[in-house]
Write an enzyme that holds these catalytic residues in place. Structure first.
Site, PDB file in Angstrom:
ATOM      1  N   ASP A 137     -40.136  -6.903  46.311  1.00 32.61           N
ATOM      2  CA  ASP A 137     -40.977  -7.887  45.625  1.00 32.61           C
ATOM      3  C   ASP A 137     -42.086  -8.362  46.562  1.00 32.61           C
ATOM      4  OD1 ASP A 137     -39.373  -9.395  47.256  1.00 32.61           O
ATOM      5  OD2 ASP A 137     -38.798 -10.863  45.730  1.00 32.61           O
TER       6      ASP A 137
ATOM      7  N   ASP B  40     -36.166  -4.236  43.992  1.00 31.50           N
ATOM      8  CA  ASP B  40     -35.880  -5.660  44.224  1.00 31.50           C
ATOM      9  C   ASP B  40     -35.747  -6.403  42.905  1.00 31.50           C
ATOM     10  OD1 ASP B  40     -35.396  -6.864  46.645  1.00 31.50           O
ATOM     11  OD2 ASP B  40     -37.498  -6.982  47.234  1.00 31.50           O
TER      12      ASP B  40
ATOM     13  N   LYS C 169     -31.715  -4.606  44.738  1.00 30.58           N
ATOM     14  CA  LYS C 169     -31.510  -5.487  45.897  1.00 30.58           C
ATOM     15  C   LYS C 169     -31.727  -6.927  45.449  1.00 30.58           C
ATOM     16  CE  LYS C 169     -34.582  -5.913  49.470  1.00 30.58           C
ATOM     17  NZ  LYS C 169     -34.915  -7.338  49.390  1.00 30.58           N
TER      18      LYS C 169
ATOM     19  N   GLU D 270     -31.387 -11.275  46.914  1.00 30.50           N
ATOM     20  CA  GLU D 270     -31.304 -12.140  48.093  1.00 30.50           C
ATOM     21  C   GLU D 270     -30.162 -13.145  47.956  1.00 30.50           C
ATOM     22  OE1 GLU D 270     -35.130 -13.979  48.716  1.00 30.50           O
ATOM     23  OE2 GLU D 270     -36.153 -12.045  48.882  1.00 30.50           O
TER      24      GLU D 270
ATOM     25  N   GLU E 131     -32.899  -9.819  57.600  1.00 32.42           N
ATOM     26  CA  GLU E 131     -34.318 -10.038  57.921  1.00 32.42           C
ATOM     27  C   GLU E 131     -34.468 -11.227  58.869  1.00 32.42           C
ATOM     28  OE1 GLU E 131     -37.004 -10.188  54.572  1.00 32.42           O
ATOM     29  OE2 GLU E 131     -38.702 -10.756  55.850  1.00 32.42           O
TER      30      GLU E 131
END
Ligand code: KIV
Length: 278
Positions: free
Chosen positions: A47, A86, A116, A118, A185
């Site tokens: 994204d 994402d 994916k 978060e 990250e």
């Protein structure tokens, strides 16, 4: 075989063998073709599309429709790499059912091989729901750009004891929920090493040191597409900005001074035909 599609089984095997996993972003067909031809294992339609390609200041405005559109273009350019899509902001937070429906769109409508998302413990139930439907999920911990306003900016995560412990617990929760890999990250390198050693699934680092199971970068950053700021963890492997500028300015000056197009770029016509037109 060189051209067989990379799958989650390859990810597991590579970690077990100590072979580093390579991942880069792409958001369109030509970039996807180049990244795939270079032999990169996985292509992330991140994204980061919002920042890199759509000109937004963050990933937050990116929608499911944006993602579907760009994932489709990438999928058309890829033969070997695993395409990971994402899940954008709020596409997996409202309910587990909505998370599954949106993950399903990225697979069924757009053609991705994995999604994916978060977050850690707080999204573990959704990860479980999605993986139970047969959709591979990659987690993303540490600096999670969709929470930039809550984090107070783009900064290194997991630096104090409580945050480091939480990151470890989140990684374990994602593995338990069925995730096949997790992106780390902007995490201190020794913490990323510990996480990598503490879970069975591969870690893919970005700003997380050399001891992750693999690495990911934003392709536009590592190729120097923008001549401006790039985060500390980015190494530039090319200076596309300079090469593209040279090409663009060369074209502009040759059109302005009349040296382009030359005779070799044009098409002729029979003199007799031409005469009749005057
Ligand atoms: O959106 C993205 O490109 C990402 C990578 C930075 C991991 O999530």
């Amino acid at each position: 075989m060189a051209n067989e599609r990379v799958t989650t089984a390859n990810f597991r095997k590579y970690k077990a063998e100590g072979k580093k996993i390579t991942m880069l972003t792409a958001y369109d067909y030509p970039t996807a073709r180049l990244v795939d031809d270079a032999g990169i294992d996985a292509i992330l339609v991140g994204d980061s599309l919002g920042n890199v390609v759509l000109g937004y200041g963050s990933t937050i405005p990116v929608t499911m429709d944006d993602m579907v559109h760009h994932v489709k273009a990438v999928v058309r350019g890829v033969q070997r790499a695993m395409v990971v899509a994402d899940m954008p902001f709020l596409s997996y937070h409202i309910s587990k059912k909505e998370a599954l429906r949106n993950a399903g769109r990225l697979m069924q409508e757009a053609g991705a091989q994995a999604v994916k998302l978060e977050g850690g413990i707080e999204v573990a139930e959704s990860v479980k729901k999605i993986t139970e439907a047969g959709i591979p999920v990659m987690g993303h911990l540490g600096l999670t750009p969709q929470s930039v306003h809550q984090m107070g900016g783009y900064r290194v995560q997991g630096k104090d004891e409580a945050a480091a412990k939480k990151l470890l617990e989140d990684a374990r929760a994602l593995e338990e929920a069925g995730a096949f890999a997790v992106v780390l990250e902007c995490v201190p390198a020794p913490l990323a090493k510990l996480v990598t050693e503490s879970i069975g699934i591969p870690t893919i680092g970005i700003g997380a040191g050399p001891d992750c199971s693999g690495q990911v970068l934003v392709t536009h950053d590592m190729l120097g597409f923008y001549g401006q700021f790039a985060p500390k963890f980015v190494k530039r492997y090319a200076n596309l900005h300079e090469s593209i500028m040279q090409g663009l300015q060369g074209y502009r000056s040759e059109v302005e001074n009349g040296s382009f197009p030359g005779p070799e770029h044009g098409f002729g016509i029979d003199e007799e035909v031409l005469k009749k037109l005057y």
